[in-house]
Design an enzyme around this catalytic site. Structure first.
Site, PDB file in Angstrom:
ATOM      1  N   LYS A  22       0.827  -1.203   0.000  1.00 22.23           N
ATOM      2  CA  LYS A  22       0.000   0.000   0.000  1.00 22.23           C
ATOM      3  C   LYS A  22       0.862   1.254   0.000  1.00 22.23           C
ATOM      4  O   LYS A  22       0.663   2.175  -0.811  1.00 22.23           O
ATOM      5  CB  LYS A  22      -0.911   0.014   1.233  1.00 22.23           C
ATOM      6  CG  LYS A  22      -1.775   1.269   1.327  1.00 22.23           C
ATOM      7  CD  LYS A  22      -2.448   1.408   2.676  1.00 22.23           C
ATOM      8  CE  LYS A  22      -1.467   1.930   3.700  1.00 22.23           C
ATOM      9  NZ  LYS A  22      -2.111   2.553   4.865  1.00 22.23           N
ATOM     10  N   ASN A  23       1.834   1.306   0.917  1.00 28.19           N
ATOM     11  CA  ASN A  23       2.636   2.526   1.049  1.00 28.19           C
ATOM     12  C   ASN A  23       3.497   2.784  -0.181  1.00 28.19           C
ATOM     13  O   ASN A  23       3.808   3.937  -0.501  1.00 28.19           O
ATOM     14  CB  ASN A  23       3.496   2.448   2.312  1.00 28.19           C
ATOM     15  CG  ASN A  23       2.665   2.542   3.580  1.00 28.19           C
ATOM     16  OD1 ASN A  23       1.553   3.063   3.564  1.00 28.19           O
ATOM     17  ND2 ASN A  23       3.201   2.037   4.683  1.00 28.19           N
ATOM     18  N   ARG A  94      -3.160  10.849   4.829  1.00 27.18           N
ATOM     19  CA  ARG A  94      -1.964  11.663   4.916  1.00 27.18           C
ATOM     20  C   ARG A  94      -1.059  11.540   3.684  1.00 27.18           C
ATOM     21  O   ARG A  94      -0.382  12.498   3.308  1.00 27.18           O
ATOM     22  CB  ARG A  94      -1.179  11.302   6.178  1.00 27.18           C
ATOM     23  CG  ARG A  94       0.017  12.190   6.373  1.00 27.18           C
ATOM     24  CD  ARG A  94       0.536  12.220   7.778  1.00 27.18           C
ATOM     25  NE  ARG A  94       1.664  13.132   7.866  1.00 27.18           N
ATOM     26  CZ  ARG A  94       1.560  14.449   7.932  1.00 27.18           C
ATOM     27  NH1 ARG A  94       0.368  15.011   7.941  1.00 27.18           N
ATOM     28  NH2 ARG A  94       2.627  15.210   7.984  1.00 27.18           N
ATOM     29  N   CYS A 118      -3.818  20.360   9.990  1.00 31.26           N
ATOM     30  CA  CYS A 118      -2.878  20.556  11.089  1.00 31.26           C
ATOM     31  C   CYS A 118      -1.834  21.606  10.717  1.00 31.26           C
ATOM     32  O   CYS A 118      -1.564  21.868   9.556  1.00 31.26           O
ATOM     33  CB  CYS A 118      -2.186  19.240  11.432  1.00 31.26           C
ATOM     34  SG  CYS A 118      -1.238  18.543  10.074  1.00 31.26           S
ATOM     35  N   ARG A 123       3.067  18.160  12.740  1.00 29.65           N
ATOM     36  CA  ARG A 123       3.365  16.925  12.014  1.00 29.65           C
ATOM     37  C   ARG A 123       4.607  17.188  11.178  1.00 29.65           C
ATOM     38  O   ARG A 123       4.962  18.336  10.922  1.00 29.65           O
ATOM     39  CB  ARG A 123       2.176  16.546  11.099  1.00 29.65           C
ATOM     40  CG  ARG A 123       0.858  16.335  11.814  1.00 29.65           C
ATOM     41  CD  ARG A 123       0.826  15.046  12.618  1.00 29.65           C
ATOM     42  NE  ARG A 123       0.842  13.874  11.769  1.00 29.65           N
ATOM     43  CZ  ARG A 123      -0.252  13.309  11.263  1.00 29.65           C
ATOM     44  NH1 ARG A 123      -1.446  13.812  11.490  1.00 29.65           N
ATOM     45  NH2 ARG A 123      -0.138  12.226  10.524  1.00 29.65           N
ATOM     46  N   PRO A 124       5.289  16.172  10.691  1.00 28.26           N
ATOM     47  CA  PRO A 124       6.572  16.409  10.040  1.00 28.26           C
ATOM     48  C   PRO A 124       6.501  16.968   8.624  1.00 28.26           C
ATOM     49  O   PRO A 124       7.387  16.716   7.826  1.00 28.26           O
ATOM     50  CB  PRO A 124       7.218  15.016  10.053  1.00 28.26           C
ATOM     51  CG  PRO A 124       6.102  14.055  10.147  1.00 28.26           C
ATOM     52  CD  PRO A 124       5.032  14.747  10.918  1.00 28.26           C
ATOM     53  N   MET A 125       5.482  17.730   8.277  1.00 29.75           N
ATOM     54  CA  MET A 125       5.479  18.421   6.980  1.00 29.75           C
ATOM     55  C   MET A 125       6.580  19.471   6.908  1.00 29.75           C
ATOM     56  O   MET A 125       6.968  19.910   5.821  1.00 29.75           O
ATOM     57  CB  MET A 125       4.114  19.080   6.729  1.00 29.75           C
ATOM     58  CG  MET A 125       3.044  18.172   6.163  1.00 29.75           C
ATOM     59  SD  MET A 125       3.507  17.367   4.605  1.00 29.75           S
ATOM     60  CE  MET A 125       3.526  18.765   3.479  1.00 29.75           C
ATOM     61  N   ASP A 126       7.106  19.898   8.069  1.00 34.07           N
ATOM     62  CA  ASP A 126       8.170  20.898   8.049  1.00 34.07           C
ATOM     63  C   ASP A 126       9.405  20.378   7.320  1.00 34.07           C
ATOM     64  O   ASP A 126      10.139  21.151   6.689  1.00 34.07           O
ATOM     65  CB  ASP A 126       8.527  21.347   9.471  1.00 34.07           C
ATOM     66  CG  ASP A 126       8.925  20.185  10.379  1.00 34.07           C
ATOM     67  OD1 ASP A 126       8.588  19.035  10.048  1.00 34.07           O
ATOM     68  OD2 ASP A 126       9.558  20.443  11.414  1.00 34.07           O
ATOM     69  N   LEU A 127       9.633  19.055   7.361  1.00 35.40           N
ATOM     70  CA  LEU A 127      10.768  18.475   6.645  1.00 35.40           C
ATOM     71  C   LEU A 127      10.574  18.580   5.138  1.00 35.40           C
ATOM     72  O   LEU A 127      11.520  18.874   4.392  1.00 35.40           O
ATOM     73  CB  LEU A 127      10.964  17.013   7.050  1.00 35.40           C
ATOM     74  CG  LEU A 127      11.304  16.749   8.516  1.00 35.40           C
ATOM     75  CD1 LEU A 127      11.368  15.246   8.774  1.00 35.40           C
ATOM     76  CD2 LEU A 127      12.610  17.419   8.909  1.00 35.40           C
ATOM     77  N   ASP A 308       4.683  -0.556  12.297  1.00 38.47           N
ATOM     78  CA  ASP A 308       3.412  -1.064  11.778  1.00 38.47           C
ATOM     79  C   ASP A 308       3.202  -2.550  12.070  1.00 38.47           C
ATOM     80  O   ASP A 308       2.151  -3.096  11.733  1.00 38.47           O
ATOM     81  CB  ASP A 308       3.313  -0.816  10.270  1.00 38.47           C
ATOM     82  CG  ASP A 308       2.911   0.613   9.956  1.00 38.47           C
ATOM     83  OD1 ASP A 308       2.489   1.324  10.872  1.00 38.47           O
ATOM     84  OD2 ASP A 308       3.025   1.012   8.783  1.00 38.47           O
ATOM     85  N   ILE A 330       8.625   5.279  17.481  1.00 40.24           N
ATOM     86  CA  ILE A 330       8.292   5.974  16.241  1.00 40.24           C
ATOM     87  C   ILE A 330       7.077   6.884  16.423  1.00 40.24           C
ATOM     88  O   ILE A 330       7.113   8.073  16.097  1.00 40.24           O
ATOM     89  CB  ILE A 330       8.030   4.973  15.099  1.00 40.24           C
ATOM     90  CG1 ILE A 330       9.233   4.032  14.937  1.00 40.24           C
ATOM     91  CG2 ILE A 330       7.746   5.708  13.798  1.00 40.24           C
ATOM     92  CD1 ILE A 330      10.530   4.704  14.583  1.00 40.24           C
ATOM     93  N   ARG A 400      -8.445  -0.030   4.827  1.00 40.44           N
ATOM     94  CA  ARG A 400      -7.452   0.916   4.340  1.00 40.44           C
ATOM     95  C   ARG A 400      -6.133   0.217   4.016  1.00 40.44           C
ATOM     96  O   ARG A 400      -5.361   0.703   3.188  1.00 40.44           O
ATOM     97  CB  ARG A 400      -7.197   2.013   5.378  1.00 40.44           C
ATOM     98  CG  ARG A 400      -8.333   2.995   5.580  1.00 40.44           C
ATOM     99  CD  ARG A 400      -7.936   4.111   6.545  1.00 40.44           C
ATOM    100  NE  ARG A 400      -6.612   4.614   6.225  1.00 40.44           N
ATOM    101  CZ  ARG A 400      -5.571   4.586   7.070  1.00 40.44           C
ATOM    102  NH1 ARG A 400      -5.717   4.070   8.277  1.00 40.44           N
ATOM    103  NH2 ARG A 400      -4.396   5.045   6.704  1.00 40.44           N
TER     104      ARG A 400
END
Length: 421
Positions: A22-23, A94, A118, A123-127, A308, A330, A400
């Site tokens: 999936k990922n 996400r 958010c 959340r790590p969108m800053d990276l 996971d 994590i 999902r």
């Protein structure tokens, strides 16, 4: 709302076909935005998250044709001119933020909603943002959307991540394929899904080296072309079904399985007393005589033990001989399945990011509630080992990430059914 009912006590035997990851698919699909030519993806899992990504890409103008029941997708972005990823779609998943890099690379602009609305710091969108800014983009947060532009196109840069973020690595890899010059990603994520993305991009004409290591180098090219690519095996589904005969007894062959995808996890299974052997078609798994043995587990980024698979492993250790300690490093708040396992007779003590599991002789069936995707399947697996009937409620999370769980487990002898509520 659907529920899954499991009656424990039946040993398993047979073969389970492991689906495509999936990922990996959720990254390969937006990667097709980089090319004006069609890209064919095979071994695509049939999941609700895939449908959501399809909806998002179609909203951007991508033509998506599903063949063979959805396991094959042909995606053509030749007429994809829309550059706004709407919140109403992005909020569902996400991974939708993975359109940011491709849109910036090809169209030099993008407006992408933050998942769930958010703030970047939460959340790590800053990276993602800081890396793309290093490549020449200007990005501003307005009304819950990232407004990004790269006048004249993106430029190669050295990008160093403070943490090895999978999503940020993927976004920068895709963006860098069409950037001017060379991009070097330091402290890059090393997951198999990263390697799979690089293989697909390379088949489209990208110049990439170093995937699977902590340093990835991408030399930008003028354009990418068409390609056909098979999605890598889902290592999380693989690990999940490898555990099934440990719970229920018996022997199961996981078709398409590879030890290199689940090395740290397989090592822990071996330590717990589980027999693993590679076959020409996959991996064969069986529990040795008696109960599994307690082992300690610490989740880490790849190639460490995957977060996971932590919920599934905890469920297995509930009936292991001895005391196990699980550390979650994590994600915070990822022990929500523990109280539900306790309802089934497990002995678990959670303190912050550490769970101590004292093995019991047997679990007992009970009504339980799934709190998330991996918790859902951990409770189903626990039901395989429990006396009586286990009813897992709120299994909409399950769809999902797992394709027809009840059919796959039922085909190897599990007493399992889905009922509509």
């Amino acid at each position: 709302m659907d529920s899954i009912i499991v009656k424990g006590g039946t040993p398993l035997g047979g073969k389970i076909q492991i689906a495509g990851a999936k990922n990996a698919a959720l990254t390969l699909m937006p990667a097709t935005l980089l090319s004006e030519e069609p890209v064919t993806l095979t071994n695509v899992p049939r999941l609700s998250d895939i449908r959501t990504m399809t909806e998002l890409l179609q909203s951007l103008g991508v033509e998506v044709s599903a063949l063979k029941g959805g396991n094959v997708q042909v995606l053509s972005a030749h007429a994809a001119e829309e550059t706004t990823a709407d919140y109403e779609i992005v909020r569902k998943m996400r991974a939708s933020n993975l359109v940011l890099g491709p849109l910036l690379a090809r169209h030099h602009k993008a407006v992408v909603s933050l998942p769930g609305g958010c703030a970047i710091g939460a959340r790590p969108m800053d990276l993602h943002v800081s890396a793309l800014e290093a490549m020449g983009a200007t990005i501003e947060l307005k009304d819950g959307y990232l407004h990004a532009a790269a006048k004249g196109g993106l430029k190669g840069a050295k990008v160093h991540f403070s943490i090895a973020s999978v999503g940020a690595t993927e976004n920068v890899m895709m963006a860098a394929t069409l950037a001017k010059g060379t991009t070097v990603i330091e402290n890059a994520a090393r997951e198999p899904e990263i390697v799979d993305l690089a293989k697909c991009l390379r088949s489209m004409g990208a110049q990439i080296d170093g995937e699977g290591t902590s340093t990835i180098t991408i030399d930008g090219v003028d354009r990418l072309g068409s390609a056909s690519h098979a999605v890598v095996t889902d290592r999380i589904e693989l690990g999940t079904y490898m555990l099934a005969p440990v719970f229920a007894g018996g022997e199961v062959e996981c078709l398409g399985g590879r030890l290199d995808l689940v090395g740290a996890f397989a090592d822990k299974l071996h330590d717990a007393g589980v027999d693993l052997s590679e076959t020409p078609d996959g991996l064969k798994v069986s529990r040795r005589n008696g109960r599994a043995q307690a082992v300690d587990v610490t989740t880490e980024v790849f190639p460490g033990f995957p977060t996971d698979l932590q919920a599934q492993m905890m469920a297995m250790l509930c009936t292991a001989e001895g005391t196990s300690v699980l550390e979650e490093k994590i994600f915070e708040n990822r022990f929500m399945h523990a109280p539900e396992l306790v309802r089934m007779g497990a002995n678990i003590d959670v303190q912050g990011g550490t769970a101590t599991v004292h093995g019991v002789d047997r679990l007992k069936g009970a009504p339980v509630m799934a709190t998330d995707l991996r918790a859902s399947v951990s409770l189903i697996l626990a039901g395989l080992a429990a006396e009586g009937e286990t009813i897992v409620n709120r299994v909409y999370h399950l769809d999902r990430g797992y394709e027809h769980v009840e059919e796959k487990l039922g085909a190897v002898g599990a007493k399992i059914e889905r009922v509509s509520g």
